[in-house]
Design a protein around this motif. Structure first.
Motif, PDB file in Angstrom:
ATOM      1  N   PRO A 179       6.454  37.049   9.638  1.00 44.33           N
ATOM      2  CA  PRO A 179       6.826  36.741  11.023  1.00 44.33           C
ATOM      3  C   PRO A 179       6.657  37.929  11.962  1.00 44.33           C
ATOM      4  O   PRO A 179       6.368  37.740  13.145  1.00 44.33           O
ATOM      5  CB  PRO A 179       8.288  36.306  10.914  1.00 44.33           C
ATOM      6  CG  PRO A 179       8.774  36.829   9.620  1.00 44.33           C
ATOM      7  CD  PRO A 179       7.596  36.855   8.722  1.00 44.33           C
ATOM      8  N   ALA A 180       6.827  39.161  11.440  1.00 46.62           N
ATOM      9  CA  ALA A 180       6.593  40.335  12.285  1.00 46.62           C
ATOM     10  C   ALA A 180       5.132  40.404  12.718  1.00 46.62           C
ATOM     11  O   ALA A 180       4.824  40.743  13.874  1.00 46.62           O
ATOM     12  CB  ALA A 180       6.994  41.600  11.525  1.00 46.62           C
ATOM     13  N   ALA A 181       4.208  40.072  11.789  1.00 46.35           N
ATOM     14  CA  ALA A 181       2.786  40.069  12.155  1.00 46.35           C
ATOM     15  C   ALA A 181       2.493  39.011  13.210  1.00 46.35           C
ATOM     16  O   ALA A 181       1.752  39.251  14.180  1.00 46.35           O
ATOM     17  CB  ALA A 181       1.941  39.834  10.908  1.00 46.35           C
ATOM     18  N   ALA A 182       3.077  37.812  13.049  1.00 45.04           N
ATOM     19  CA  ALA A 182       2.864  36.767  14.048  1.00 45.04           C
ATOM     20  C   ALA A 182       3.416  37.184  15.411  1.00 45.04           C
ATOM     21  O   ALA A 182       2.794  36.942  16.459  1.00 45.04           O
ATOM     22  CB  ALA A 182       3.532  35.469  13.586  1.00 45.04           C
ATOM     23  N   PHE A 183       4.564  37.838  15.431  1.00 42.29           N
ATOM     24  CA  PHE A 183       5.143  38.286  16.701  1.00 42.29           C
ATOM     25  C   PHE A 183       4.265  39.340  17.380  1.00 42.29           C
ATOM     26  O   PHE A 183       4.081  39.317  18.604  1.00 42.29           O
ATOM     27  CB  PHE A 183       6.547  38.842  16.438  1.00 42.29           C
ATOM     28  CG  PHE A 183       7.204  39.420  17.656  1.00 42.29           C
ATOM     29  CD1 PHE A 183       7.773  38.586  18.609  1.00 42.29           C
ATOM     30  CD2 PHE A 183       7.245  40.793  17.860  1.00 42.29           C
ATOM     31  CE1 PHE A 183       8.371  39.112  19.741  1.00 42.29           C
ATOM     32  CE2 PHE A 183       7.843  41.323  18.985  1.00 42.29           C
ATOM     33  CZ  PHE A 183       8.418  40.484  19.930  1.00 42.29           C
ATOM     34  N   ILE A 184       3.715  40.272  16.598  1.00 39.88           N
ATOM     35  CA  ILE A 184       2.878  41.329  17.192  1.00 39.88           C
ATOM     36  C   ILE A 184       1.658  40.735  17.865  1.00 39.88           C
ATOM     37  O   ILE A 184       1.304  41.084  19.007  1.00 39.88           O
ATOM     38  CB  ILE A 184       2.488  42.346  16.100  1.00 39.88           C
ATOM     39  CG1 ILE A 184       3.708  43.167  15.676  1.00 39.88           C
ATOM     40  CG2 ILE A 184       1.378  43.277  16.602  1.00 39.88           C
ATOM     41  CD1 ILE A 184       3.441  44.104  14.522  1.00 39.88           C
ATOM     42  N   TYR A 185       0.992  39.778  17.231  1.00 37.62           N
ATOM     43  CA  TYR A 185      -0.227  39.228  17.817  1.00 37.62           C
ATOM     44  C   TYR A 185       0.070  38.283  18.991  1.00 37.62           C
ATOM     45  O   TYR A 185      -0.770  38.115  19.871  1.00 37.62           O
ATOM     46  CB  TYR A 185      -1.052  38.507  16.744  1.00 37.62           C
ATOM     47  CG  TYR A 185      -1.886  39.473  15.934  1.00 37.62           C
ATOM     48  CD1 TYR A 185      -3.127  39.907  16.369  1.00 37.62           C
ATOM     49  CD2 TYR A 185      -1.406  39.977  14.727  1.00 37.62           C
ATOM     50  CE1 TYR A 185      -3.879  40.799  15.628  1.00 37.62           C
ATOM     51  CE2 TYR A 185      -2.153  40.872  13.980  1.00 37.62           C
ATOM     52  CZ  TYR A 185      -3.385  41.271  14.430  1.00 37.62           C
ATOM     53  OH  TYR A 185      -4.123  42.167  13.711  1.00 37.62           O
ATOM     54  N   THR A 186       1.235  37.661  18.988  1.00 42.90           N
ATOM     55  CA  THR A 186       1.579  36.843  20.162  1.00 42.90           C
ATOM     56  C   THR A 186       1.913  37.699  21.371  1.00 42.90           C
ATOM     57  O   THR A 186       1.782  37.234  22.517  1.00 42.90           O
ATOM     58  CB  THR A 186       2.776  35.938  19.836  1.00 42.90           C
ATOM     59  OG1 THR A 186       3.884  36.743  19.377  1.00 42.90           O
ATOM     60  CG2 THR A 186       2.406  34.918  18.784  1.00 42.90           C
ATOM     61  N   GLN A 187       2.329  38.949  21.146  1.00 41.39           N
ATOM     62  CA  GLN A 187       2.647  39.821  22.266  1.00 41.39           C
ATOM     63  C   GLN A 187       1.419  40.510  22.855  1.00 41.39           C
ATOM     64  O   GLN A 187       1.509  41.107  23.927  1.00 41.39           O
ATOM     65  CB  GLN A 187       3.662  40.888  21.816  1.00 41.39           C
ATOM     66  CG  GLN A 187       5.008  40.322  21.413  1.00 41.39           C
ATOM     67  CD  GLN A 187       5.645  39.507  22.521  1.00 41.39           C
ATOM     68  OE1 GLN A 187       5.750  39.964  23.665  1.00 41.39           O
ATOM     69  NE2 GLN A 187       6.062  38.285  22.187  1.00 41.39           N
ATOM     70  N   ILE A 188       0.304  40.458  22.143  1.00 41.36           N
ATOM     71  CA  ILE A 188      -0.936  41.046  22.686  1.00 41.36           C
ATOM     72  C   ILE A 188      -1.578  40.000  23.590  1.00 41.36           C
ATOM     73  O   ILE A 188      -2.172  39.024  23.134  1.00 41.36           O
ATOM     74  CB  ILE A 188      -1.888  41.457  21.544  1.00 41.36           C
ATOM     75  CG1 ILE A 188      -1.219  42.503  20.644  1.00 41.36           C
ATOM     76  CG2 ILE A 188      -3.196  42.001  22.112  1.00 41.36           C
ATOM     77  CD1 ILE A 188      -2.060  42.901  19.465  1.00 41.36           C
ATOM     78  N   GLN A 189      -1.441  40.166  24.886  1.00 39.71           N
ATOM     79  CA  GLN A 189      -1.935  39.189  25.858  1.00 39.71           C
ATOM     80  C   GLN A 189      -3.417  39.422  26.118  1.00 39.71           C
ATOM     81  O   GLN A 189      -3.823  39.951  27.156  1.00 39.71           O
ATOM     82  CB  GLN A 189      -1.120  39.310  27.164  1.00 39.71           C
ATOM     83  CG  GLN A 189       0.367  39.121  26.988  1.00 39.71           C
ATOM     84  CD  GLN A 189       0.714  37.715  26.522  1.00 39.71           C
ATOM     85  OE1 GLN A 189       0.000  36.755  26.825  1.00 39.71           O
ATOM     86  NE2 GLN A 189       1.825  37.593  25.785  1.00 39.71           N
ATOM     87  N   GLU A 190      -4.216  39.055  25.148  1.00 38.25           N
ATOM     88  CA  GLU A 190      -5.662  39.208  25.263  1.00 38.25           C
ATOM     89  C   GLU A 190      -6.325  37.902  24.849  1.00 38.25           C
ATOM     90  O   GLU A 190      -5.854  37.217  23.932  1.00 38.25           O
ATOM     91  CB  GLU A 190      -6.164  40.348  24.364  1.00 38.25           C
ATOM     92  CG  GLU A 190      -5.682  41.731  24.759  1.00 38.25           C
ATOM     93  CD  GLU A 190      -6.280  42.213  26.066  1.00 38.25           C
ATOM     94  OE1 GLU A 190      -7.324  41.646  26.476  1.00 38.25           O
ATOM     95  OE2 GLU A 190      -5.720  43.135  26.675  1.00 38.25           O
ATOM     96  N   PRO A 191      -7.446  37.545  25.531  1.00 35.99           N
ATOM     97  CA  PRO A 191      -8.136  36.307  25.133  1.00 35.99           C
ATOM     98  C   PRO A 191      -8.789  36.391  23.768  1.00 35.99           C
ATOM     99  O   PRO A 191      -9.172  35.369  23.201  1.00 35.99           O
ATOM    100  CB  PRO A 191      -9.183  36.130  26.242  1.00 35.99           C
ATOM    101  CG  PRO A 191      -9.401  37.505  26.780  1.00 35.99           C
ATOM    102  CD  PRO A 191      -8.073  38.197  26.699  1.00 35.99           C
TER     103      PRO A 191
END
Length: 469
Positions: A179-191
């Motif tokens: 879940p930490a990995a999923a949270f990190i990538y959801t916080q990167i606001q890039e297309p």
């Protein structure tokens, strides 16, 4: 109070962080496969990124029109709009998200370096699963400035997360990292970070449910199989204990039979002889009674040995190493401890006790005597003891011969009598003595032959294989 609570929390934390096992062995094929996965991801990102960038440049070049080139004179009617130019020799593009993003010309070098940083940890994904996952997560913010590298970083994170969940011995930290990995990538606001289409949401909900249900069913099946296997093992263990107890009871019965039957038979014969000559020859009666006493002492010594083996643990627990001599069921007034089991060196004393009953017995030893294992010596001693006991009971007035032959690869023991009349105690025999001898000899690969001789009398012959000296 706070210190104790902190100590308990720290102990629980250490328990959670403790590895649940070890990494599975990695073969050279697995190492080559990991290297190919990393190189394949890198090459796919570079090749696809360059192809897409070239397509975009070609489309922009052929699709650009300068409005000054198509100005008409005043009053000239507007011609029909020409069809939109199509870039030559370009394959048709299918709509949908691209797996890899294009690499811009001005950032090719830095993007390739970032791709290397992202994919190289995958080479060690099965050697250090959790460390590789954390390293990929740390490089994700660094790759956010490069769209192509960020997309590949997401793919590398998926591979590393799967590897950590399957192979890492640190189960709790590995599962908590997902879940930490999923949270990190959801916080990167890039297309460049892939998004989930709406039509895929039902599958993302139903597929995990199906997998969880299947896993739960398999877990229950394994639990039922484990319970059945445990029950079967308990039954087998109980059966093995029962058989071991039966074998031990049979062994003790053989020991008691060999000890009691021989000594009591000799004592009965000597006591009867003493009774008959007590008035006419008191001296002979006295010698017979002394023989009865000696036989009783020998029987008690061997009985103490058998019973001492059965009560050894209790004696050690109750008395300990410092128990005085003569205390407990093992010791007596004459001293404590367990006497050694009889062997071939005590055959002469055995034969002498039989001679004291009035039966002539000749003992012959051939070959080169040598030390033998105690079990073999005890078995040979019991063969002679049982044979002489049967002679005393079933062949009154006979003479006996005992032969012990030390061979190169076997020990031969024979006891032969000339035959006589059955004694008073002959009817009490049940044949268990010879059965016990066969069981004793079978332990050492020996054989027993017992039967009447053509010339009269009875013979008991045993052969026990020996190791070459």
């Amino acid at each position: 109070m706070q210190g104790a609570t902190a100590g308990r929390l720290w102990a629980r934390l250490r328990l959670l962080l403790r590895p649940s096992g070890s990494l599975p062995p990695l073969s050279w094929r697995g190492q080559v496969f990991d290297v190919l996965v990393a190189l394949g991801l890198l090459l796919a990102a570079v090749v696809e990124g360059n192809d897409q960038d070239r397509e975009q440049r070609a489309s922009a070049e052929y699709g650009h029109r300068d409005p000054l080139e198509y100005q008409d004179p005043p009053g000239y009617p507007d011609p029909p709009a020409p069809p939109a130019p199509v870039a030559p020799d370009l394959p048709a593009r299918r709509p949908g998200p691209e797996p890899f993003l294009p690499i811009e010309d001005y950032e090719i070098g830095s993007t390739v370096v970032m791709l290397l940083v992202v994919v190289l940890p995958l080479v060690f994904r099965r050697r250090c699963p959790l460390a590789v996952l954390w390293l990929v997560l740390l490089t994700a913010p660094l790759a956010s400035d490069y769209n192509a590298a960020l997309r590949v970083s997401f793919y590398a994170c998926v591979i590393a997360a799967y590897t950590a969940a399957v192979y890492s011995p640190y189960r709790v930290p590995a599962l908590a990292s997902l879940p930490a990995a999923a949270f990190i990538y959801t916080q990167i606001q890039e297309p460049a970070v892939p998004t989930v289409p709406q039509n895929a949401v039902p599958f993302l909900i139903l597929i995990p449910i199906v997998l969880a249900a299947n896993g739960l069913r398999r877990w229950r099946r394994r639990a039922d199989e484990d319970r059945a296997r445990l029950s079967r093992l308990e039954h087998e263990q109980a059966e093995a204990l029962r058989r071991a107890a039966e074998h031990e009871r049979a062994r003790i019965a053989r020991e008691l039979h060999d000890v009691v039957t021989h000594n009591v038979s000799v004592m009965v014969i000597q006591a009867g002889a003493a009774r008959k000559v007590m008035r006419t020859s008191p001296e002979q009666a006295r010698e017979a009674l002394l023989s009865v006493e000696a036989g009783g002492r020998a029987a008690m010594a061997e009985l103490r040995h058998v019973m001492g083996l059965l009560t050894m643990d209790d004696d050690e627990t109750a008395g300990g190493a410092g128990a005085p001599a003569g205390s407990g069921p093992v010791g007596d007034a004459g001293g404590g401890g367990l006497a050694p089991q009889p062997g071939l060196d005590r055959l002469e004393a055995l034969v002498q006790r039989v001679r004291d009953t009035g039966m002539p017995v000749r003992l012959t030893v051939t070959g080169q005597p040598r030390p033998l294992p105690p079990g073999i010596e005890l078995t040979a001693y019991r063969v002679v003891q049982e044979a002489l006991t049967n002679t005393v009971k079933h062949a009154t007035g006979a003479s006996a011969t005992v032969l012990v032959e030390y061979g190169a690869d076997q020990l031969r023991v024979e006891a032969t009598d000339t035959g006589g009349t059955p004694g008073v105690s002959a009817a009490a025999g049940n044949g268990r003595g010879l059965i016990g001898l066969r069981e004793r000899l079978a332990v050492y690969g020996g054989t027993l032959r017992a039967g009447h001789r053509l010339s009269g009398g009875y013979q008991v012959a045993a052969r026990i294989p020996l190791e070459a000296p």
